[in-house]
Design an enzyme around this catalytic site. Structure first.
Site, PDB file in Angstrom:
ATOM      1  N   HIS A 216     -80.716  14.758  -8.622  1.00 23.94           N
ATOM      2  CA  HIS A 216     -79.832  15.047  -7.644  1.00 23.94           C
ATOM      3  C   HIS A 216     -80.182  14.121  -6.302  1.00 23.94           C
ATOM      4  O   HIS A 216     -79.155  13.853  -5.530  1.00 23.94           O
ATOM      5  CB  HIS A 216     -79.749  16.559  -7.249  1.00 23.94           C
ATOM      6  CG  HIS A 216     -79.387  17.347  -8.286  1.00 23.94           C
ATOM      7  ND1 HIS A 216     -79.601  18.707  -8.704  1.00 23.94           N
ATOM      8  CD2 HIS A 216     -78.283  17.040  -9.032  1.00 23.94           C
ATOM      9  CE1 HIS A 216     -78.703  19.183  -9.659  1.00 23.94           C
ATOM     10  NE2 HIS A 216     -78.072  17.950  -9.898  1.00 23.94           N
ATOM     11  N   ARG A 323     -66.468  13.503 -17.495  1.00 28.97           N
ATOM     12  CA  ARG A 323     -67.400  13.965 -18.030  1.00 28.97           C
ATOM     13  C   ARG A 323     -67.314  15.402 -18.155  1.00 28.97           C
ATOM     14  O   ARG A 323     -67.485  16.214 -17.115  1.00 28.97           O
ATOM     15  CB  ARG A 323     -68.794  13.600 -17.312  1.00 28.97           C
ATOM     16  CG  ARG A 323     -69.043  12.289 -17.197  1.00 28.97           C
ATOM     17  CD  ARG A 323     -70.300  11.855 -16.391  1.00 28.97           C
ATOM     18  NE  ARG A 323     -70.333  10.507 -15.884  1.00 28.97           N
ATOM     19  CZ  ARG A 323     -70.090   9.983 -14.898  1.00 28.97           C
ATOM     20  NH1 ARG A 323     -69.572  10.988 -13.883  1.00 28.97           N
ATOM     21  NH2 ARG A 323     -70.342   8.758 -14.360  1.00 28.97           N
ATOM     22  N   ARG A 359     -63.753  12.879 -22.233  1.00 32.82           N
ATOM     23  CA  ARG A 359     -64.886  12.773 -23.134  1.00 32.82           C
ATOM     24  C   ARG A 359     -65.240  14.201 -23.714  1.00 32.82           C
ATOM     25  O   ARG A 359     -65.481  14.870 -22.878  1.00 32.82           O
ATOM     26  CB  ARG A 359     -66.187  12.137 -22.629  1.00 32.82           C
ATOM     27  CG  ARG A 359     -67.353  12.010 -23.700  1.00 32.82           C
ATOM     28  CD  ARG A 359     -68.419  10.961 -23.261  1.00 32.82           C
ATOM     29  NE  ARG A 359     -69.112  11.780 -22.164  1.00 32.82           N
ATOM     30  CZ  ARG A 359     -69.962  10.982 -21.332  1.00 32.82           C
ATOM     31  NH1 ARG A 359     -70.405   9.782 -21.782  1.00 32.82           N
ATOM     32  NH2 ARG A 359     -70.546  11.612 -20.442  1.00 32.82           N
ATOM     33  N   GLU A 453     -72.000   3.898 -28.768  1.00 30.85           N
ATOM     34  CA  GLU A 453     -73.316   4.092 -28.133  1.00 30.85           C
ATOM     35  C   GLU A 453     -74.493   3.647 -29.204  1.00 30.85           C
ATOM     36  O   GLU A 453     -75.673   3.870 -28.491  1.00 30.85           O
ATOM     37  CB  GLU A 453     -73.342   5.553 -27.533  1.00 30.85           C
ATOM     38  CG  GLU A 453     -72.322   5.888 -26.478  1.00 30.85           C
ATOM     39  CD  GLU A 453     -72.300   7.274 -26.321  1.00 30.85           C
ATOM     40  OE1 GLU A 453     -72.601   7.464 -25.255  1.00 30.85           O
ATOM     41  OE2 GLU A 453     -71.771   8.099 -27.067  1.00 30.85           O
ATOM     42  N   ASN A 476     -75.198   2.302 -21.482  1.00 30.15           N
ATOM     43  CA  ASN A 476     -76.601   2.791 -21.209  1.00 30.15           C
ATOM     44  C   ASN A 476     -77.253   3.431 -22.348  1.00 30.15           C
ATOM     45  O   ASN A 476     -78.404   2.972 -22.656  1.00 30.15           O
ATOM     46  CB  ASN A 476     -76.361   3.850 -20.074  1.00 30.15           C
ATOM     47  CG  ASN A 476     -75.847   3.479 -18.859  1.00 30.15           C
ATOM     48  OD1 ASN A 476     -75.775   2.373 -18.361  1.00 30.15           O
ATOM     49  ND2 ASN A 476     -75.300   4.602 -17.920  1.00 30.15           N
ATOM     50  N   ASP A 477     -76.618   3.984 -23.031  1.00 31.55           N
ATOM     51  CA  ASP A 477     -76.916   4.635 -24.414  1.00 31.55           C
ATOM     52  C   ASP A 477     -77.073   3.196 -25.474  1.00 31.55           C
ATOM     53  O   ASP A 477     -78.324   3.235 -26.277  1.00 31.55           O
ATOM     54  CB  ASP A 477     -76.120   5.706 -24.945  1.00 31.55           C
ATOM     55  CG  ASP A 477     -77.104   7.041 -24.569  1.00 31.55           C
ATOM     56  OD1 ASP A 477     -77.967   6.996 -24.361  1.00 31.55           O
ATOM     57  OD2 ASP A 477     -75.995   7.883 -24.405  1.00 31.55           O
ATOM     58  N   ARG A 487     -84.322   5.077 -21.468  1.00 25.66           N
ATOM     59  CA  ARG A 487     -83.983   4.759 -20.195  1.00 25.66           C
ATOM     60  C   ARG A 487     -84.401   5.685 -18.856  1.00 25.66           C
ATOM     61  O   ARG A 487     -84.037   5.366 -18.044  1.00 25.66           O
ATOM     62  CB  ARG A 487     -82.342   4.517 -20.150  1.00 25.66           C
ATOM     63  CG  ARG A 487     -81.614   5.604 -20.585  1.00 25.66           C
ATOM     64  CD  ARG A 487     -79.990   5.123 -20.672  1.00 25.66           C
ATOM     65  NE  ARG A 487     -79.218   6.499 -21.277  1.00 25.66           N
ATOM     66  CZ  ARG A 487     -78.604   7.284 -20.527  1.00 25.66           C
ATOM     67  NH1 ARG A 487     -78.616   7.147 -19.102  1.00 25.66           N
ATOM     68  NH2 ARG A 487     -77.838   8.218 -21.292  1.00 25.66           N
ATOM     69  N   CYS A 524     -67.560   2.181 -20.163  1.00 21.23           N
ATOM     70  CA  CYS A 524     -67.852   2.951 -19.146  1.00 21.23           C
ATOM     71  C   CYS A 524     -69.300   2.961 -18.811  1.00 21.23           C
ATOM     72  O   CYS A 524     -69.555   4.219 -18.127  1.00 21.23           O
ATOM     73  CB  CYS A 524     -67.111   4.430 -19.533  1.00 21.23           C
ATOM     74  SG  CYS A 524     -67.977   5.128 -20.845  1.00 21.23           S
TER      75      CYS A 524
END
Length: 591
Positions: A216, A323, A359, A453, A476-477, A487, A524
């Site tokens: 955060h 998301r 998604r 992914e 990313n994945d 990651r 994305c």
């Protein structure tokens, strides 16, 4: 030998930074290395936050009085957090304010209250019992070595300290409101509350020993526009307040005691970046069309309808990734079908007819939801997550699909994509479920796509494209699974580079497989929002890029300055590179 290998990797990283247009000092300079968390370059002086190391005396009081005081302290903290959330919403936006609304929910955690009450019943003092309760719970969460739960532990400590200050003013934290201008704040960790209260006119950047790029605090730093480096570990030990430094949030470094020529160079680089951003911002409403007329669609990655206005203002042409897991993460129970339907409808209304890709629930791996009672796994990234979870938990899948189809009945341009699909069988089962629900509701046909992914999905792209209406690549994945690098691991994060040629070749396979059946491909993941990464993806044949709204102007500008044949030639060269450093070196000569 290990020191030589580390030095070689550091030198490769320096060369790649320079090639990509990043800033580097002119000569040898001492640097603290960490994980990039929020981009930007800034000059300032270090202010070292000392660890609190509180010793809480055990001062027993009568049990009834302790209960009354705890009740009052909890109520005062709840009011304080609601006020902080309202203030954050006004200054930074509703999505950042949600951090503190979720924190307020921790005050009602029955396990926390029960644990504190047990210590009180045993005869301990209120401040001691409360401190012991939240620290014990936070320590348990941190020990699970899960990034999302570690962030929850940080939130729990943040809330716990607020309550503690209301129990006894002696334990109130020192304020960060009087920091000198040009502060580079260095700490073991910085709480979300402290980050949200920082004055961006005084603070130049943040460096922490702990934390990760998805915390955060990192999110708030990006919103505030503050360069941030996290996970610097022991590198922050011994740093002295008053030391002149340059923070590079893009490269993940804090340069110490820079020479005068380096300060001048950094100032020039900062001025050039500000000018570039201003130019890009002026043209952000224009489409991302290359000089020879090829258009790439640009979407935004957002969670809530309240974020849509800002995304559109930045130049988004729709939402390429909504998301939906955040509807589950920020509460203590699952949203109902009606609540989900309203969230999706609100997003569609905010987009005023523009495309919206929703998604399906992406839970598992680094995103855990306590109230779903998911089984604990030794390696959740290789366990029941994404499509695997949805097919096993119909109680989650069916209400969400019904809510999406009900929202689509309004005529909105809604599409659905399923995360972590690894096989044709999973896709067919999901399609059959969707069609059954669609017929039950007499709803319109909704395009159904999948997230690419994992390497198996990229390798089977042609077969999957026969049954998927589109692909959206989560780089990313895909990088994590292709390179076998977690990651979220701060020691390896710098090596989890989505521009690695192995990842680019998987993207190339995906695009070619989609072409067999005339399907479109989007990205994305993180590199979609990097101007050089976006140029490579466009050259590979990706037709849609979706990213954090703030990245949109720069990406659009980069694509508008290019010709499609030159981008294709750049992509071919990248595919032939031996490693990520060589790919990034192409940025210096890219069209």
């Amino acid at each position: 030998a290990r020191e030589k290998a580390d030095a070689a990797r550091a030198e490769e990283k320096r060369r790649a930074t320079a090639a990509a247009g990043g800033w580097l000092p002119s000569g040898a300079a001492q640097a603290v290395e960490g994980v990039p968390a929020a981009p930007g370059l800034a000059i300032g002086r270090i202010v070292r936050m000392q660890p609190e190391g509180m010793e809480i005396p055990d001062e027993p009081i009568e049990l009834g009085r302790a209960a009354d005081l705890l009740h009052v302290a909890l109520a005062q903290t709840a009011e304080q957090l609601h006020a902080l959330a309202d203030d954050t919403a006004r200054r930074l936006g509703e999505s950042d304010a949600a951090i503190f609304r979720a924190q307020a929910g921790l005050l009602a955690d029955p396990d926390l209250i029960t644990l504190a009450s047990q210590w009180l019943v045993e005869g301990h003092g209120l401040a001691w019992a409360w401190h012991r309760a939240y620290e014990d719970m936070a320590a348990r969460l941190s020990a699970l070595r899960n990034p999302v739960l570690a962030a929850r532990a940080a939130d729990l400590r943040d809330v716990g300290r607020r309550v503690l200050a209301h129990i006894d003013a002696r334990f109130a934290r020192s304020s960060l409101s009087d920091l000198p201008e040009g502060t580079i704040l260095v700490a073991d960790d910085i709480s979300p509350s402290d980050a949200a209260g920082l004055d961006a006119d005084r603070v130049a950047g943040l460096v922490t020993a702990l934390g990760g790029p998805t915390s955060h605090t990192a999110i708030l730093a990006r919103t505030l526009g503050l360069p941030a480096v996290v996970g610097a570990g022991a590198g922050v030990e011994g740093l002295q307040s008053g030391t002149r430094a340059i923070i590079d949030g893009h490269g993940g470094r804090l340069w110490l005691d820079p020479a005068e020529e380096d300060l001048a160079s950094a100032r020039d680089w900062i001025a050039a970046e500000e000018a570039r951003r201003a130019r890009a911002a002026e043209a952000r409403a224009l489409p991302a069309t290359t000089r020879d007329g090829h258009r790439i669609d640009i979407g935004a990655n957002i969670n809530l309808a309240e974020q849509a206005a800002f995304a559109l203002d930045q130049g988004a042409e729709g939402v390429g990734l909504m998301r939906t897991e955040f509807l589950f993460l920020e509460r203590s129970d699952s949203p109902t079908e009606d609540e989900q339907m309203e969230a999706y409808s609100a997003m569609a209304r905010a987009l005023e007819g523009r495309p919206l890709v929703i998604r399906a629930l992406d839970i598992g791996g680094d995103k855990q939801v306590a109230h779903l009672d998911l089984p604990r796994e030794e390696n959740p990234f290789l366990g029941v997550r994404g499509a695997r979870l949805l097919l096993r938990r119909r109680d989650l899948l069916l209400p969400q699909l019904r809510a999406i189809y009900r929202a689509a009945a309004s005529g909105s341009q809604i599409s659905v994509m399923f995360p972590m699909v690894t096989s044709r069988g999973e896709l067919l089962e999901l399609r059959e479920t969707c069609e059954r629900i669609r017929q039950e509701l007499a709803a319109p046909v909704v395009p159904l796509g999948i997230m690419v992914e994992v390497p198996s999905a990229a390798l089977l792209a042609a077969e999957l494209a026969a049954h998927a209406d589109f692909f959206s690549i989560g780089t990313n994945d895909l990088t994590q699974y292709a390179l076998a690098i977690d990651r979220q691991n701060p020691q390896l994060a710098a090596e989890a580079d989505s521009l690695h040629p192995a990842v680019l070749r998987l993207i190339d396979l995906t695009v070619k497989g989609a072409e067999v059946h005339g399907r479109w491909v989007g990205v994305c993941g993180g590199i979609a929002g990097d101007p050089f990464g976006a140029a490579l993806l466009a050259g590979l044949g990706v037709q849609e890029l979706s990213m954090t709204p703030r990245d949109i102007p720069a990406v659009k500008e980069r694509l508008r300055q290019s010709d499609r044949p030159a981008l294709q030639a750049l992509a071919r060269r990248a595919l032939a590179c031996p490693d990520a450093e060589a790919v990034r070196a192409l940025a210096a000569e890219a069209p």
